[in-house]
Design an enzyme around this catalytic site. Structure first.
Site, PDB file in Angstrom:
ATOM      1  N   SER A 107       0.852  -1.186   0.000  1.00  0.00           N
ATOM      2  CA  SER A 107       0.000   0.000   0.000  1.00  0.00           C
ATOM      3  C   SER A 107       0.887   1.234   0.000  1.00  0.00           C
ATOM      4  CB  SER A 107      -0.884   0.002   1.250  1.00  0.00           C
ATOM      5  OG  SER A 107      -1.502   1.257   1.443  1.00  0.00           O
ATOM      6  N   TYR A 116      -1.134  -1.111  10.376  1.00  0.00           N
ATOM      7  CA  TYR A 116      -1.369  -1.438   8.968  1.00  0.00           C
ATOM      8  C   TYR A 116      -0.188  -0.971   8.119  1.00  0.00           C
ATOM      9  CZ  TYR A 116      -3.497  -1.121   4.308  1.00  0.00           C
ATOM     10  OH  TYR A 116      -3.763  -1.230   2.968  1.00  0.00           O
TER      11      TYR A 116
END
Length: 274
Positions: free
Chosen positions: A150, A163
């Site tokens: 990401s 995350y």
């Protein structure tokens, strides 16, 4: 979605997190391109729904429910894929734990159990699936692994540090796998999506936040799961045979400019209106 047909003909693919969003779009595209696909997801119903869509289109897919943070379940998943299709050529890792968003808070307030859960799915999940797929790929003379990272891996979202850390770890893991197994014919690359509109992200962001995201891409629209799936197809296909250990960013140019650009645009618009 247009593509060159048959780029994965004769290949077998295992795709995690394929019950919805990017994983589902990737599974459906790979099947249309000739791959036999194992649709893996923690949610059995979601996996079955994706597999049913693929079958309804006349292609080959088998659903399997597995938690990628559990090695015994991963071993069963890989064994099922190999038994179903006689081998394994492609692994795509999209499984991610989105249930922890509200609990993934600033580090000073962090709950270690949240970090353990996030890292277990998003990072350890890639380790475990790779561990169990690699022997089959090596025996077959090669294969392709693509792990989902990401933009959060190197552009802080301010929140969700667990995350972001997990996704940064995915890049390090993938480069290591590329070096360790490249000589044996197994490639490992990373896809790093930006903001992609999907059922999962629509639950995370408000309409106002989505509008802000649009202001920060250089494209005239936000990304869709198909945009990532097409990039994944390239990395899984023979067309990328000499690409290994790389990160392919699919973000509509969000990471291409200095952060003050949107503010400059607004100032210019305001001056024009005056």
């Amino acid at each position: 979605m247009e593509s060159t047909a048959g780029r994965l003909t004769g290949k077998s693919a295992l795709i995690t997190g394929a019950g919805s969003g990017i994983g589902a779009a990737t599974a459906e595209l790979f099947a249309r391109e000739g791959a036999k696909v194992v649709v893996a997801d923690k949610d059995k119903s979601s996996a079955s729904t994706t597999a049913d869509r693929i079958r309804d289109d006349g292609h080959v897919a088998e659903p399997f429910a597995a938690d990628v943070s559990d090695e015994a379940q991963v071993a069963d998943l890989v064994a099922f894929a190999v038994e179903s299709f006689g081998g394994l050529d492609v692994l795509q890792n999209y499984a991610s734990d989105r249930s922890l968003v509200a609990e993934d808070v600033f580090v000073a307030d962090a709950d270690p159990s949240v970090w353990v859960k996030q890292l277990s799915v998003d990072l350890l999940g890639c380790v475990l699936t790779s561990k169990h797929c690699l022997p089959h790929m090596i025996r077959a003379g090669g294969g392709s692994i693509t792990n989902a990272s990401s933009l959060a891996a190197w552009l802080s979202l301010e929140t969700r540090p667990a995350y972001a850390t997990a996704k940064a770890g995915v890049i390090g893991l993938s480069k290591t796998l590329a070096v360790e197994y490249g000589k044996q014919g197994v490639r490992c690359n990373v896809i790093a999506p930006g903001y992609i509109v999907s059922p999962g992200t629509e639950k995370l962001y408000s309409a106002v936040q989505t509008e802000v995201m649009l202001d920060h891409v250089t494209a005239p629209r936000l990304g869709r799961p198909d945009d990532v799936a097409l990039a994944a197809l390239f990395l899984a296909s023979p067309e990328s045979a000499f690409i290994n250990g790389q990160v392919l960013v699919v973000d509509g140019g969000m990471s291409a400019y200095a952060p003050m650009i949107p503010s400059f645009r607004r100032l210019a618009a305001e001056n024009t209106e005056q």
